[in-house]
Design an enzyme around this catalytic site. Sequence first.
Site, mmCIF file in Angstrom:
data_model
loop_
_atom_site.group_PDB
_atom_site.id
_atom_site.type_symbol
_atom_site.label_atom_id
_atom_site.label_comp_id
_atom_site.label_asym_id
_atom_site.label_seq_id
_atom_site.Cartn_x
_atom_site.Cartn_y
_atom_site.Cartn_z
ATOM 1 N N ASP A 235 5.572 -11.419 -7.789
ATOM 2 C CA ASP A 235 4.439 -10.544 -7.317
ATOM 3 C C ASP A 235 4.357 -10.526 -5.814
ATOM 4 O OD1 ASP A 235 2.054 -9.184 -6.738
ATOM 5 O OD2 ASP A 235 0.809 -10.124 -8.325
ATOM 6 N N SER B 61 -7.509 -4.139 -7.153
ATOM 7 C CA SER B 61 -7.316 -5.649 -7.391
ATOM 8 C C SER B 61 -7.249 -6.290 -5.983
ATOM 9 C CB SER B 61 -6.135 -6.018 -8.186
ATOM 10 O OG SER B 61 -4.971 -5.429 -7.730
ATOM 11 N N HIS C 160 0.012 -8.934 -4.555
ATOM 12 C CA HIS C 160 -1.234 -9.763 -4.511
ATOM 13 C C HIS C 160 -0.751 -10.887 -3.321
ATOM 14 C CE1 HIS C 160 -1.593 -7.441 -8.134
ATOM 15 N NE2 HIS C 160 -2.942 -7.342 -7.692
#
Length: 295
Positions: free
Chosen positions: A265, A23, A268
């Site tokens: 998070d 990702s 990311h």
Amino acid sequence: MAFNATAVLEMLRGKRMLFVGDSLLREQYVSLLCLLHRAIPDASKSFEAVDSLSIFRAKDHDATIEFYWAPMLAESSSDDGADHHLADRVIRGAPMNKHSRFWKGADVLVFNSYLWWMTGDKIQILRGADEDMSKDIVEMEAEEAYRLVLHQVVRWVEHNVDPKNARVFFVTASPTHASGGEAGGNCYGQTSPVAAADAESYHGSTSGRMLQVAGEVLAASRVPVGVVNITRMSELRRDAHTQTYKEQWAQPAAEQAADPRSYADCTHWCLPGVPDAWNELLYWKLFFPARDQAI
């Protein structure tokens, strides 16, 4: 020289560019599409995603820019494009035929793999070609399993890529700021990078040993692999993560909502942001390969 979308599209005319990884690399892929899209009329571009493969088409240039989900590069229990989780990872120790059939024919290949190797000391390896991912499993130290898989990737590149006609790159580890360290806490509430005065003494949490393994394996490839080193510059950007602004797998529980730091998070990155800088580095390596050692 600044990133030039028109130059990139002309370089890709009649070609296929493929990103392969997790990702974090998908964020770089999306960043690149964002950097290019204004140079392409709306009627001349399209996007589709089927299972693990996403395809962006620049029709006037007869070019595609694609992303293929393979977080550990080797076949693994986490290969589903939508339903994948870090826990209970198993990788197949046999050649990566399931994935590599999608890689053939790409004119520019960009690989990455790091994050999914860093959640535990051991990696489970499935031996043989059996489709049952629950038997004949052995454990291997993460570093050595990583070395094994990168050797497989290099072996595939050596047998399937003609360096006269195609380019291969590997993007180094994207760091996290999930806990402790000299950053203090995690990324939640951080609003500025590590200060210039502190940068020299600041050490992130990225595994130097894993970076060393990647460097050793890639340097031995008979087909040149351009290393896009994003790690150190990204370690200093503790402020650039999505924090609480990313769509979650599930809504935060009441106790989490009361303490946003607990579910921020810190892996990311926001777009636009740090992944745009990664594409600046990739741009330089694409157009100025003779200066590779300086980047």
